[in-house]
Scaffold this active site. Structure first.
Site, short mmCIF file in Angstrom:
data_model
loop_
_atom_site.label_atom_id
_atom_site.label_comp_id
_atom_site.label_asym_id
_atom_site.label_seq_id
_atom_site.Cartn_x
_atom_site.Cartn_y
_atom_site.Cartn_z
N ALA A 96 0.81 -1.22 0.00
CA ALA A 96 0.00 0.00 0.00
C ALA A 96 0.84 1.27 0.00
O ALA A 96 0.36 2.33 -0.35
CB ALA A 96 -0.93 0.01 1.21
N LYS A 97 2.11 1.16 0.44
CA LYS A 97 3.07 2.27 0.44
C LYS A 97 2.50 3.52 1.10
O LYS A 97 2.60 4.64 0.58
CB LYS A 97 3.53 2.59 -0.98
CG LYS A 97 4.24 1.42 -1.68
CD LYS A 97 4.73 1.81 -3.06
CE LYS A 97 5.49 0.67 -3.72
NZ LYS A 97 4.61 -0.45 -4.12
N ARG A 98 1.93 3.37 2.27
CA ARG A 98 1.34 4.50 2.98
C ARG A 98 2.42 5.27 3.75
O ARG A 98 3.38 4.69 4.23
CB ARG A 98 0.26 4.03 3.95
CG ARG A 98 -0.92 3.32 3.28
CD ARG A 98 -1.65 4.25 2.31
NE ARG A 98 -2.90 3.65 1.88
CZ ARG A 98 -3.17 3.28 0.64
NH1 ARG A 98 -2.27 3.43 -0.31
NH2 ARG A 98 -4.34 2.75 0.33
#
Length: 268
Positions: A96-98
């Site tokens: 998700a690379k949040r």
């Protein structure tokens, strides 16, 4: 409820070999499979991958963006796939690379790492480019929930080097500090592309897992792993997606081939 993430990951790697398989239902792959670009096609694709690799790969990594593009209907499919994988005992890493600050980062952590969330996974990818300290809440949540996080450090896309190279050392040091004293692996991993020609920083001090995307379609091979990661290779989790997903009839065989090749080269 669970053993710590690093303990569970180490056990999966030892039992099933070092491989993470992505679930990347892009419009191009849906078309190649003869599926509609729709929530129904998304579900058919994802369940086919789960059935093919869930019992032979150490980790399965859904790419959140391909589910998010369908709004609530896509997220509903993602929830079902996560639940099916976790019920089967497969480790789920959500790509998700949040990355955000304090209260917003806490909300992301609640969504992906809290046991009560319908999107709860074993680990999630995070971006540190608001400062490594901005991830503190997510790391704390991961530890409290026996989950993990993987922090982007040196990714496989070629345009990343100019931004990431100057700060990668700080990210590695922050990860090592967060993992200090934990065995057999800490809960904080890094993302380091297998396509890199070399590394400017040794990684054997991290005491955490190294997700290494880039196998196959991006040009990296299992033989590149030992060369690149050296003494840290025991903690490497190579990741492959498009190279095993092109043909639904071959996913399992290709996964086993990549898994065994990676295990061979990382044991040398």
């Amino acid at each position: 409820m669970y053993e710590p993430f690093g303990t569970r990951l180490r056990a999966r790697l030892d039992k099933y070999g070092p491989l993470c398989v992505g679930i990347d239902p892009s419009p191009e792959l849906l078309e190649a499979w003869g599926l509609d670009d729709s929530p129904a096609g998304l579900e058919r694709f994802s369940r086919t991958v789960v059935d093919a690799v869930g019992d032979v790969a150490a980790v399965v990594k859904p790419q959140s963006a391909f589910f998010e593009r369908w709004g609530s209907r896509g997220i509903a499919v993602l929830e079902e796939i996560i639940a099916d994988l976790r019920d089967a005992g497969t480790l789920v890493l959500l790509d998700a690379k949040r990355g955000d600050i304090d209260i917003t980062m806490a909300a992301y952590a609640e969504a992906y790492l809290d046991h009560g969330s319908p999107l709860a996974v074993d680990a999630v990818t995070l971006s540190p480019y608001l400062g490594f300290g901005s991830l503190e809440g997510a790391i704390t949540s991961a530890i409290a929930n026996d989950a993990g996080v993987f922090v982007l450090a040196r990714t496989s896309n070629p345009e990343a080097a100019a931004l990431q190279s100057p700060v990668a050392g700080q990210i590695f040091d922050g990860v090592a500090a967060a993992n200090a004293g934990r065995a057999p692996l800490g809960p904080v991993g890094v993302v380091v592309g297998a396509t890199l020609p070399s590394l400017d920083h040794p990684l054997d001090h991290l005491n955490g897992p190294i997700l290494a995307p880039g196998l196959g379609a991006q040009g990296a091979s299992p033989a590149d792993l030992a060369r690149l990661f050296g003494r840290a290779r025991h903690a490497v989790v190579p990741s492959v997606s498009r190279a095993v997903l092109a043909d639904p009839e071959k996913i399992r065989d290709l996964t086993l081939r990549y898994r065994d090749d990676c295990a061979h080269h990382l044991s040398l």
